[in-house]
Design an enzyme around this catalytic site. Structure first.
Site, mmCIF file in Angstrom:
data_model
loop_
_atom_site.group_PDB
_atom_site.id
_atom_site.type_symbol
_atom_site.label_atom_id
_atom_site.label_comp_id
_atom_site.label_asym_id
_atom_site.label_seq_id
_atom_site.Cartn_x
_atom_site.Cartn_y
_atom_site.Cartn_z
ATOM 1 N N THR A 27 0.836 -1.196 0.000
ATOM 2 C CA THR A 27 0.000 0.000 0.000
ATOM 3 C C THR A 27 0.875 1.251 0.000
ATOM 4 O O THR A 27 2.106 1.159 -0.079
ATOM 5 C CB THR A 27 -1.036 -0.056 1.154
ATOM 6 O OG1 THR A 27 -1.979 0.990 0.949
ATOM 7 C CG2 THR A 27 -0.393 0.074 2.523
ATOM 8 N N LYS A 46 3.295 1.328 -3.522
ATOM 9 C CA LYS A 46 2.734 0.871 -4.806
ATOM 10 C C LYS A 46 3.506 1.405 -6.017
ATOM 11 O O LYS A 46 3.660 0.713 -7.010
ATOM 12 C CB LYS A 46 1.284 1.320 -4.934
ATOM 13 C CG LYS A 46 0.340 0.684 -3.949
ATOM 14 C CD LYS A 46 -1.074 1.150 -4.244
ATOM 15 C CE LYS A 46 -2.003 0.847 -3.118
ATOM 16 N NZ LYS A 46 -3.402 1.082 -3.454
ATOM 17 N N ASP A 65 -6.305 -2.755 -8.036
ATOM 18 C CA ASP A 65 -7.106 -1.623 -7.536
ATOM 19 C C ASP A 65 -8.082 -1.090 -8.587
ATOM 20 O O ASP A 65 -9.234 -0.792 -8.279
ATOM 21 C CB ASP A 65 -6.202 -0.452 -7.134
ATOM 22 C CG ASP A 65 -5.478 -0.705 -5.822
ATOM 23 O OD1 ASP A 65 -6.042 -1.396 -4.965
ATOM 24 O OD2 ASP A 65 -4.351 -0.195 -5.675
ATOM 25 N N GLY A 74 -16.771 2.781 0.110
ATOM 26 C CA GLY A 74 -15.596 2.215 -0.552
ATOM 27 C C GLY A 74 -15.113 0.876 -0.012
ATOM 28 O O GLY A 74 -14.129 0.332 -0.516
#
Ligand code: ATR
Length: 260
Positions: free
Chosen positions: A43, A47, A83, A221
């Site tokens: 994360t 990334k 993602d 989300g």
């Protein structure tokens, strides 16, 4: 959610979280590989850094310029991005939105806003409206879309008429004192049937609450987090992700045990 999924499929695997200083990322990836890990999730801020540390980049990582999932294989460390797909999977599955041909108002042009906007364009939405505090960032994304997806109409600012979806990709709503991400003088909830907030903590931001009260269908989300994880799970294990198990574990972890 991963540990619950491993248990549900009877896999003797384990998912652990490790905090890694960005300056040690390369060593950490090599260490995980040496220790026989099947893979990793990465994360922020790893990334982007990891792109140059992979032996092989999957098309998804090349396309989005970021790696959130690593799979150690005989080809070495293979970097993926799960993602971007999670954005549209979540819209389809949770809001039942047909992305192709849709008109979408996107609020926010940071990292999350950029990925979501480009992903929507790549799936051929008809028209995008971008609103961001810093106009230049929205302009940069609009220019990228005009270059790569010329069939998608894109404009900066609020639409005059209706849209199919409003997507909040700003960080406004994370803190209780935050202003609303949407200017209700310029756009009314009755102009859209559906509102998505990429924030999932709190479960319902004041913005999402107001949208729901106004009669919009709303989703937060958490399901993007779920879908990126489910895709990663499938990459590592080669098995179909048990989505309901993962969703329940994620909800319990983020919001606390469900009362029954
Ligand atoms: P992420 O990776 O989560 O997208 P980010 O790149 O920092 O995080 O983006 C945060 C987004 O929230 C941006 O669109 C940002 O607007 P700016 O591009 O103008 O910075 C938006 N945002 C954050 N705080 C804001 C505020 N107080 N008012 C308006 N927009 C805000």
């Amino acid at each position: 959610m991963h540990n619950a999924a491993f248990a549900a499929l009877g896999l003797n695997w384990c998912y652990v979280a490790c905090e890694v200083d960005p300056k040690n990322l390369r060593t950490a990836i090599a260490g995980a590989k040496a220790m026989g890990f099947s893979g990793l999730n990465l994360t922020v801020p790893h990334k982007l850094l990891a792109v140059d540390m992979m032996d092989v980049l999957d098309a998804s990582a090349k396309k989005w310029g970021a790696v959130n999932t690593v799979h150690f294989t005989e080809r070495g460390a293979v970097g993926y991005n799960t993602d971007a797909d999670a954005v549209t999977t979540s819209l389809r599955e949770d809001l039942k939105i047909k992305v192709r041909g849709a008109r979408v108002l996107v609020l926010g042009a940071g990292g999350a806003g950029r990925t979501a906007t480009l992903k929507l364009a790549s799936e051929r939405v008809a028209e995008l409206f971008l609103v961001n505090r810093t106009r230049s960032k929205a302009e940069t994304i609009a220019a990228e879309i005009e270059k790569h997806y010329p069939s998608v109409k894109i404009s900066l600012g609020y639409p005059k008429g209706g849209v199919d979806l409003v997507l909040n990709a700003t960080s406004l709503g994370l803190k209780p004192e935050d202003a609303a991400p949407l200017d209700l003088k310029q756009f009314k909830f009755k102009q859209t049937p559906a509102v998505y907030d990429m924030i999932y903590r709190p479960a319902e931001t004041p913005f999402l609450h107001a949208a729901r009260m106004a009669g919009c269908k709303t989703v937060n989300g958490l399901s993007m987090l779920l879908h990126q994880g489910a895709k990663a799970f499938e990459i590592w294990t080669g098995r179909a992700a048990p989505l309901p198990v993962m969703r329940r574990a994620l909800e319990e972890n983020v919001y606390g045990p469900v009362q029954s």
